[in-house]
Design an enzyme around this catalytic site. Sequence first.
Site, mmCIF file in Angstrom:
data_model
loop_
_atom_site.group_PDB
_atom_site.id
_atom_site.type_symbol
_atom_site.label_atom_id
_atom_site.label_comp_id
_atom_site.label_asym_id
_atom_site.label_seq_id
_atom_site.Cartn_x
_atom_site.Cartn_y
_atom_site.Cartn_z
ATOM 1 N N ASP A 45 137.990 4.390 26.431
ATOM 2 C CA ASP A 45 136.747 4.786 25.772
ATOM 3 C C ASP A 45 136.132 3.536 25.134
ATOM 4 O O ASP A 45 136.803 2.804 24.402
ATOM 5 C CB ASP A 45 137.030 5.841 24.700
ATOM 6 C CG ASP A 45 135.751 6.400 24.099
ATOM 7 O OD1 ASP A 45 135.313 7.466 24.558
ATOM 8 O OD2 ASP A 45 135.191 5.768 23.181
ATOM 9 N N ASN A 103 123.460 2.229 22.463
ATOM 10 C CA ASN A 103 122.305 3.009 22.916
ATOM 11 C C ASN A 103 121.250 3.136 21.824
ATOM 12 O O ASN A 103 120.049 3.011 22.076
ATOM 13 C CB ASN A 103 122.758 4.401 23.362
ATOM 14 C CG ASN A 103 123.362 4.415 24.751
ATOM 15 O OD1 ASN A 103 123.038 3.568 25.588
ATOM 16 N ND2 ASN A 103 124.242 5.366 25.011
ATOM 17 N N HIS A 161 118.856 2.892 25.939
ATOM 18 C CA HIS A 161 119.750 3.412 26.977
ATOM 19 C C HIS A 161 119.775 2.533 28.218
ATOM 20 O O HIS A 161 120.784 2.504 28.933
ATOM 21 C CB HIS A 161 119.338 4.844 27.344
ATOM 22 C CG HIS A 161 119.680 5.849 26.280
ATOM 23 N ND1 HIS A 161 120.902 6.467 26.216
ATOM 24 C CD2 HIS A 161 118.954 6.318 25.225
ATOM 25 C CE1 HIS A 161 120.928 7.296 25.178
ATOM 26 N NE2 HIS A 161 119.757 7.218 24.562
ATOM 27 N N ASP A 217 123.126 1.342 29.908
ATOM 28 C CA ASP A 217 123.467 1.496 31.327
ATOM 29 C C ASP A 217 123.936 0.169 31.924
ATOM 30 O O ASP A 217 124.890 0.132 32.705
ATOM 31 C CB ASP A 217 122.258 2.010 32.108
ATOM 32 C CG ASP A 217 121.968 3.485 31.854
ATOM 33 O OD1 ASP A 217 122.828 4.149 31.240
ATOM 34 O OD2 ASP A 217 120.895 3.956 32.263
ATOM 35 N N GLU A 270 130.830 7.133 28.276
ATOM 36 C CA GLU A 270 131.465 5.814 28.188
ATOM 37 C C GLU A 270 132.973 5.881 28.381
ATOM 38 O O GLU A 270 133.712 4.995 27.965
ATOM 39 C CB GLU A 270 131.143 5.164 26.841
ATOM 40 C CG GLU A 270 131.751 5.836 25.620
ATOM 41 C CD GLU A 270 130.913 6.973 25.058
ATOM 42 O OE1 GLU A 270 131.094 7.304 23.877
ATOM 43 O OE2 GLU A 270 130.074 7.530 25.795
#
Length: 320
Positions: A181, A189, A194, A198, A224
């Site tokens: 994680d 973000n 975002h 990405d 994630e």
Amino acid sequence: MSREWAAKMMEPFTVLIVDDVRTNLLVIGQCLKGLYNVREATSGAQCLKLARSEPQPDLILLDVVMPDLDGYQVCKALKSDPMTAEIPIIFVTGRDTDEDEQRGLQLGAVDYITKPIRPAIVRARVSAHIQLKQQRDRLQFMALHDQLTGLYNRHFLVETASQRLARVVRHRTPMTVVLLDIDHFKKINDNHGHLTGDKVLIAIAKLLNANIRKEDVVARLGGEEFVILLDCGLDIAAQKMENLRGLLESMQPEGLKVTGSFGLVEASPFNADFSHLLVMADDGVYRAKSQGRNRVVCCRAEATVINKPKHTDQQRQQEG
């Protein structure tokens, strides 16, 4: 379309021509020259060997009458092997009866061309079936891969994990499940947008792909979170993930410091339920975060509460 698929599409398609008569190989090869990567086999046995080697042919042009294995026998062998079953086969033969063509198609061939060779027909048929294979492969790739990162998706992960865990039970082979994680990803973000998030995920996926063996599996579980299936025991897996943790910490995608929390658990014949293993690995991630993040935590079966619920996505976002 992922970058991995786009790169694959840039490679030339390979056509394997199988015929025991050299003149036929030359004639058919000349038809396809400059259009495809052409390979040749002069026997059924050689065809089977080349079909199972890398790079695998995208299409096979197969003669029927050959001295060792005839084309029908070769086609049957190719279609019964999961490794080669999806390769389209076109028979190119002097046998022109309806019964011969029917037999070839029933064995799994996609087309049937009779001799003498007509170059325009060969090129047209090959082109049509290459395009069909390309479309089918693209759909299959999209069904099994995450569209953003190009890694395997949850569907492929669950199917593959089930197969490998069955092997753990049957053959006592080692296997470790890793849950990764990304720490504080919500802040990336929120603070950078975002699109940047990405790009960070794509960079992490590339790092994972570059540092995980081909025989192991790395998948994006969602958001994630990533899962890695390693064919090794817990101690070796922990060493590998510690190396990966260091690489992740030093990469700085988009100029940002990124770290990850790793939870590891080893499967066994008595602990081979994938959902349960994910819960245990998730517990390891939770402990890694509570201890300061950016670390690898191994979970032992005897220390885990089986009914412990998996942490919710909302908790994940709040905790980072």
